[in-house]
Design a protein around this motif. Structure first.
Motif, short mmCIF file in Angstrom:
data_model
loop_
_atom_site.label_atom_id
_atom_site.label_comp_id
_atom_site.label_asym_id
_atom_site.label_seq_id
_atom_site.Cartn_x
_atom_site.Cartn_y
_atom_site.Cartn_z
N ALA A 13 0.83 -1.20 0.00
CA ALA A 13 0.00 0.00 0.00
C ALA A 13 0.86 1.26 0.00
CB ALA A 13 -0.93 -0.01 1.20
N SER A 14 1.94 1.24 0.77
CA SER A 14 2.84 2.39 0.81
C SER A 14 3.45 2.64 -0.56
CB SER A 14 3.94 2.17 1.85
OG SER A 14 4.77 3.31 1.96
N ASP A 15 3.88 1.57 -1.23
CA ASP A 15 4.46 1.72 -2.56
C ASP A 15 3.42 2.24 -3.56
OD1 ASP A 15 6.83 0.75 -1.57
OD2 ASP A 15 6.60 -1.28 -2.41
N ALA A 16 2.18 1.76 -3.44
CA ALA A 16 1.13 2.19 -4.36
C ALA A 16 0.81 3.68 -4.17
CB ALA A 16 -0.13 1.35 -4.15
N VAL A 17 0.72 4.11 -2.91
CA VAL A 17 0.43 5.51 -2.64
C VAL A 17 1.59 6.40 -3.11
CG1 VAL A 17 0.05 7.21 -0.79
CG2 VAL A 17 -1.16 5.01 -0.74
N TYR A 18 2.83 5.95 -2.84
CA TYR A 18 3.97 6.75 -3.26
C TYR A 18 4.05 6.83 -4.78
CZ TYR A 18 8.63 8.70 -3.63
OH TYR A 18 9.69 9.53 -3.92
N ALA A 19 3.76 5.73 -5.46
CA ALA A 19 3.79 5.74 -6.93
C ALA A 19 2.76 6.71 -7.49
CB ALA A 19 3.52 4.33 -7.46
N ARG A 20 1.64 6.88 -6.80
CA ARG A 20 0.59 7.78 -7.28
C ARG A 20 0.86 9.22 -6.91
NH1 ARG A 20 -2.20 11.08 -8.77
NH2 ARG A 20 -4.45 11.13 -9.13
N TYR A 21 1.41 9.48 -5.71
CA TYR A 21 1.51 10.85 -5.21
C TYR A 21 2.95 11.34 -5.01
CZ TYR A 21 -3.47 10.33 -4.33
OH TYR A 21 -4.82 10.13 -4.48
N GLY A 22 3.93 10.46 -5.15
CA GLY A 22 5.32 10.87 -5.05
C GLY A 22 5.71 11.46 -3.71
N GLY A 23 5.04 11.05 -2.64
CA GLY A 23 5.36 11.55 -1.31
C GLY A 23 4.61 12.80 -0.92
N ALA A 24 3.82 13.36 -1.84
CA ALA A 24 3.08 14.59 -1.54
C ALA A 24 1.85 14.34 -0.67
CB ALA A 24 2.66 15.27 -2.84
N ALA A 25 1.42 13.08 -0.56
CA ALA A 25 0.28 12.72 0.28
C ALA A 25 0.57 11.36 0.90
CB ALA A 25 -1.01 12.67 -0.54
N HIS A 26 0.03 11.14 2.09
CA HIS A 26 0.26 9.88 2.77
C HIS A 26 -0.96 9.50 3.59
CE1 HIS A 26 1.80 13.17 5.35
NE2 HIS A 26 1.17 12.51 6.29
N VAL A 27 -0.94 8.26 4.08
CA VAL A 27 -2.09 7.72 4.83
C VAL A 27 -1.58 7.13 6.14
CG1 VAL A 27 -4.07 6.18 4.77
CG2 VAL A 27 -3.17 7.12 2.64
N ALA A 28 -1.92 7.76 7.25
CA ALA A 28 -1.61 7.20 8.57
C ALA A 28 -2.52 6.00 8.81
CB ALA A 28 -1.80 8.26 9.65
N THR A 29 -1.93 4.87 9.19
CA THR A 29 -2.70 3.62 9.24
C THR A 29 -2.24 2.74 10.40
OG1 THR A 29 -2.82 3.67 6.82
CG2 THR A 29 -3.41 1.61 7.90
N LEU A 30 -3.18 2.10 11.04
CA LEU A 30 -2.90 1.05 12.01
C LEU A 30 -3.47 -0.25 11.47
CD1 LEU A 30 -1.83 0.19 14.80
CD2 LEU A 30 -4.09 0.72 15.74
N LEU A 31 -2.59 -1.24 11.28
CA LEU A 31 -3.01 -2.55 10.79
C LEU A 31 -2.87 -3.56 11.92
CD1 LEU A 31 -1.02 -1.12 8.42
CD2 LEU A 31 -1.88 -3.08 7.13
N LEU A 32 -3.90 -4.36 12.14
CA LEU A 32 -3.90 -5.37 13.18
C LEU A 32 -4.34 -6.70 12.61
CD1 LEU A 32 -5.77 -3.40 16.01
CD2 LEU A 32 -3.29 -3.57 15.67
N GLU A 33 -3.71 -7.77 13.09
CA GLU A 33 -4.18 -9.12 12.80
C GLU A 33 -4.37 -9.83 14.13
OE1 GLU A 33 -3.20 -11.82 9.27
OE2 GLU A 33 -1.97 -12.65 10.90
N VAL A 34 -5.61 -10.21 14.41
CA VAL A 34 -5.98 -10.77 15.70
C VAL A 34 -6.16 -12.28 15.59
CG1 VAL A 34 -7.61 -10.65 17.62
CG2 VAL A 34 -7.19 -8.61 16.22
N ASP A 35 -5.46 -13.02 16.44
CA ASP A 35 -5.66 -14.46 16.58
C ASP A 35 -6.85 -14.67 17.49
OD1 ASP A 35 -5.63 -17.13 17.38
OD2 ASP A 35 -3.45 -17.26 17.42
N LEU A 36 -7.97 -15.11 16.94
CA LEU A 36 -9.21 -15.22 17.70
C LEU A 36 -9.23 -16.42 18.63
CD1 LEU A 36 -11.70 -14.26 14.85
CD2 LEU A 36 -11.02 -12.84 16.80
N VAL A 37 -8.22 -17.27 18.57
CA VAL A 37 -8.12 -18.41 19.49
C VAL A 37 -7.31 -18.03 20.72
CG1 VAL A 37 -7.28 -20.77 19.79
CG2 VAL A 37 -8.38 -20.10 17.65
N ALA A 38 -6.13 -17.45 20.50
CA ALA A 38 -5.22 -17.16 21.61
C ALA A 38 -5.26 -15.71 22.07
CB ALA A 38 -3.79 -17.52 21.22
N GLY A 39 -5.80 -14.81 21.25
CA GLY A 39 -5.84 -13.40 21.62
C GLY A 39 -4.58 -12.63 21.29
N HIS A 40 -3.62 -13.25 20.61
CA HIS A 40 -2.41 -12.54 20.22
C HIS A 40 -2.71 -11.59 19.07
CE1 HIS A 40 -0.44 -15.19 22.91
NE2 HIS A 40 -0.42 -16.24 22.11
#
Length: 372
Positions: free
Chosen positions: A226-253
């Motif tokens: 996603a970072s590469d795609a955004v940079y390719a489109r905007y050349g660093g002039a725009a960005h997206v602050a993002t929090l990505l999470l992957e939750v293990d629904l069995v153990a809670g990690h």
């Protein structure tokens, strides 16, 4: 030939997608001796229910609202209110008036089949979206609502819900999620800029992450693509602050990639603690940015709340930022509410904090309850 009635599910699958309420009402009148039938759909803010069959019918029925909030049938004399819910997503309420008080059990499958059909029909008819809109959306908001995965998702293991504000003029803030097996991926985004430009930027980032995820990539690879795609489109002039999470629904990690401003809090018993993560660069700021995974854990019964900077940094009229104290107080008030109600409580509290002032930024709240 059999004289058994055609199952309502088969009737709905054969019906035109914009006529599902009428087909359901006819089935209920023919086979359950129903009188008045109404389908009520939640509006975009999920604070009200709008009638579909009788467009000029009453709104604000407290019994329907109670059914929608509790997700339990409500009986009042001859009237029965049934939640319209599919995969944890609240769509609305089915109201049925019978000739005499009756057992609710035979009506539950009807509500379930209608909810599933409405969810499927939503992409091929505008009827139900028009009902849920109380005013016209901006073009930016249209893009953002079209991009959403839904308003909530859940099963016996978890319930996650999200809300955008201002609903009719949201800019670049967004959320996304996907469930595969015992893994739940959740992202909260805060797109840079204003108006349609911010919405297009977020659209690029979300679809890049989905493309990576659907190809089997982990959250680090999703962030990097996603970072590469955004940079390719905007050349660093725009960005997206993002929090990505992957939750293990069995153990809670939980594995996390913190690429900017969204913040996370955990409500555990009577305590609320911030999730301490080291922030990395927002998506698209530089070419070929690389990310690292961080980890934390949930315990059974935990509530994880994620908010964009339009929530935690809101400082209307020079007041202290909302996130410093008000967010904690709002989160405490949600402990007896399901996640689907909790996001609304936080957003209403945020609106009250603005005291009538127009917010300077749009906002996202996502709430995840891990039940195990």
């Amino acid at each position: 030939m059999s004289d058994r009635p055609t199952p309502v599910g088969a009737l709905l699958r054969a019906a035109p997608p914009d006529r599902l309420p009428e087909v359901t009402a006819e089935h209920l009148r023919r086979h359950h001796a129903a009188g008045r039938v109404e389908v009520l759909l939640g509006d975009l803010t999920l604070t009200g229910l709008q009638p579909v069959l009788d467009a000029d019918g009453p709104v604000g029925d407290p019994l329907a609202q109670r059914c929608f909030g509790s997700q339990q049938p409500v009986l009042d004399g001859n009237r029965t209110y049934l939640p319209l819910t599919v995969w944890g997503e609240r769509l609305g309420v089915l109201e049925v008036e019978l000739s005499a008080p009756a057992d609710v059990e035979p009506l539950l499958p009807v509500a379930g089949e209608l909810a599933l059909a409405l969810r499927a029909a939503d992409i091929v008819t505008d009827r139900y979206r028009r009902v849920s809109r109380l005013q016209r959306l901006t073009m930016a908001a249209e893009l953002q609502w079209e991009l959403l995965p839904g308003r909530s998702l859940g099963d016996g293991r978890f319930l996650v819900a999200g809300q955008l504000e201002p609903a009719y003029a949201v800019l670049g803030d967004h959320f996304d999620w996907a469930l595969t097996g015992d893994r739940l991926t959740v992202t909260v985004l805060n797109g840079d800029g204003d108006g349609l430009d911010a919405a297009v930027l977020t659209t690029v980032a979300v679809n890049a992450m989905r493309n990576a995820r659907r190809s089997g990539a982990n959250i680090v690879e999703q962030a990097e693509l996603a970072s590469d795609a955004v940079y390719a489109r905007y050349g660093g002039a725009a960005h997206v602050a993002t929090l990505l999470l992957e939750v293990d629904l069995v153990a809670g990690h939980v594995e996390a990639v913190d690429a900017g401003s969204p913040r996370a809090l955990i409500a555990r018993d009577r305590d609320i603690v911030p999730v301490r993560l080291e922030q990395q660069l927002p998506l698209g700021m530089f070419s070929e940015t690389r990310y690292e995974t961080q980890r934390f854990s949930l315990e059974p019964g935990d509530r994880l709340l994620i908010v964009s900077d339009g929530v935690h940094e809101a400082a209307p009229g020079g007041r202290p930022p909302y996130g410093e104290t008000a967010l904690l107080n709002a989160l405490r008030r949600t402990r007896l509410q399901p996640a689907t109600e909790a996001v609304g409580t936080v957003m209403r509290d945020l609106r009250d904090y603005h005291a009538g002032r127009e917010p300077d930024d749009d906002a996202v709240t996502v709430c995840l309850d891990w039940r195990r």
